[in-house]
Scaffold this motif. Structure first.
Motif, PDB file in Angstrom:
ATOM      1  N   VAL A  18       0.850  -1.202   0.000  1.00  0.00           N
ATOM      2  CA  VAL A  18       0.000   0.000   0.000  1.00  0.00           C
ATOM      3  C   VAL A  18       0.879   1.243   0.000  1.00  0.00           C
ATOM      4  O   VAL A  18       1.860   1.323   0.751  1.00  0.00           O
ATOM      5  N   THR A  66      -3.513   0.561  -3.141  1.00  0.00           N
ATOM      6  CA  THR A  66      -2.796  -0.713  -3.170  1.00  0.00           C
ATOM      7  C   THR A  66      -1.938  -0.834  -4.421  1.00  0.00           C
ATOM      8  O   THR A  66      -2.143  -0.133  -5.410  1.00  0.00           O
ATOM      9  N   SER A  67      -0.998  -1.740  -4.369  1.00  0.00           N
ATOM     10  CA  SER A  67      -0.128  -2.014  -5.501  1.00  0.00           C
ATOM     11  C   SER A  67       0.176  -3.508  -5.523  1.00  0.00           C
ATOM     12  O   SER A  67       0.537  -4.086  -4.500  1.00  0.00           O
ATOM     13  N   GLU A 111      -7.214  -2.436  -8.376  1.00  0.00           N
ATOM     14  CA  GLU A 111      -6.475  -1.951  -7.217  1.00  0.00           C
ATOM     15  C   GLU A 111      -7.478  -1.207  -6.335  1.00  0.00           C
ATOM     16  O   GLU A 111      -8.509  -0.721  -6.817  1.00  0.00           O
ATOM     17  N   MET A 114      -6.166  -1.467   4.636  1.00  0.00           N
ATOM     18  CA  MET A 114      -5.906  -1.722   3.226  1.00  0.00           C
ATOM     19  C   MET A 114      -5.044  -2.972   3.030  1.00  0.00           C
ATOM     20  O   MET A 114      -5.267  -3.761   2.110  1.00  0.00           O
ATOM     21  N   ARG A 115      -4.074  -3.163   3.906  1.00  0.00           N
ATOM     22  CA  ARG A 115      -3.237  -4.368   3.805  1.00  0.00           C
ATOM     23  C   ARG A 115      -4.064  -5.616   4.084  1.00  0.00           C
ATOM     24  O   ARG A 115      -3.874  -6.657   3.455  1.00  0.00           O
ATOM     25  N   LEU A 122      -6.188  -6.336   1.065  1.00  0.00           N
ATOM     26  CA  LEU A 122      -5.298  -6.822   0.010  1.00  0.00           C
ATOM     27  C   LEU A 122      -4.970  -8.290   0.234  1.00  0.00           C
ATOM     28  O   LEU A 122      -5.069  -9.118  -0.688  1.00  0.00           O
TER      29      LEU A 122
END
Length: 208
Positions: free
Chosen positions: A53, A69-70, A90, A106-107, A110
């Motif tokens: 992130v 996110t990536s 994403e 967010m993690r 993900l």
């Protein structure tokens, strides 16, 4: 370079800086403990630790913080471009100020989506627009809602394929009940009409 390397560089060197004004101090990657502690998964694919992130601070044209996110759009399995790149998505999350809970949330989302993608939850589909996720971020924000962005592009194009942006916003208990009856799209429209954005403001009042 390979298709993976091209897409990865294009996203983080060109597209993200153009969309969000930079990528902050660097990526906050996933680690083994997220999978083991939160999802009771001990054996992981080493590639998952390259997902993460970015925390994008305010810029001259935007006074909010954006967490993006990536990795989900990495074309890990492809050697040729496809309609969608990787998962084809994403996540973004926008807040009025910098919050400590934003990156962990967010993690977690993900990591959950990665596990869904490899069948850890059976036939459960990947996170999508309209999904309501039980996750409290404040006393009155009891759940998360996945919406299509209105102040950011809904998608972008990598050399490897298309990537949709899914925005994560917060909803109250009352709004969650409204969405169960009237639908997530109806609630999303009411939220945007009322506040003019989908940023998460933990102290806001319910709109229903």
């Amino acid at each position: 370079m390979s298709l993976l390397e091209d897409a990865w560089e294009q996203r983080e060197v060109q597209i993200y800086p153009a969309l969000f004004g930079g990528t902050g101090e660097g990526i906050y990657p996933l680690d083994n403990t997220i999978f083991s502690n939160q999802f009771n998964v001990e054996e992981i694919d080493p590639r998952w630790l390259h997902f993460g992130v970015f925390k994008c601070p305010p810029i001259a044209t935007r006074d909010t913080w954006v967490y993006v996110t990536s990795g989900m759009s990495n074309p890990w399995e492809h050697v040729e471009p496809d309609e969608f790149s990787g998962f084809g998505m994403e996540f973004i999350l926008e807040t009025d100020i910098e919050y400590d809970w934003a990156i962990p949330i967010m993690r977690s989302l993900l990591a959950f989506n990665i596990l869904v993608s490899v069948g850890h939850y059976g036939d459960k589909p990947l996170i999508d627009y309209g999904d309501r996720i039980p996750q409290s971020v404040a006393q009155n924000i009891a759940s998360l809602l996945v919406v299509e962005p209105k102040l950011f592009p809904s998608s972008f194009q990598l050399t490897s394929g298309r990537v949709d942006l899914l925005q994560i916003t917060g909803i109250t208990v009352q709004e969650l009940e409204f969405a169960k009856v009237q639908g997530s799209d109806e609630l999303a429209n009411k939220l945007f009409d009322c506040y003019g954005s989908f940023k998460i403001e933990p102290k806001r009042l319910s709109i229903v």
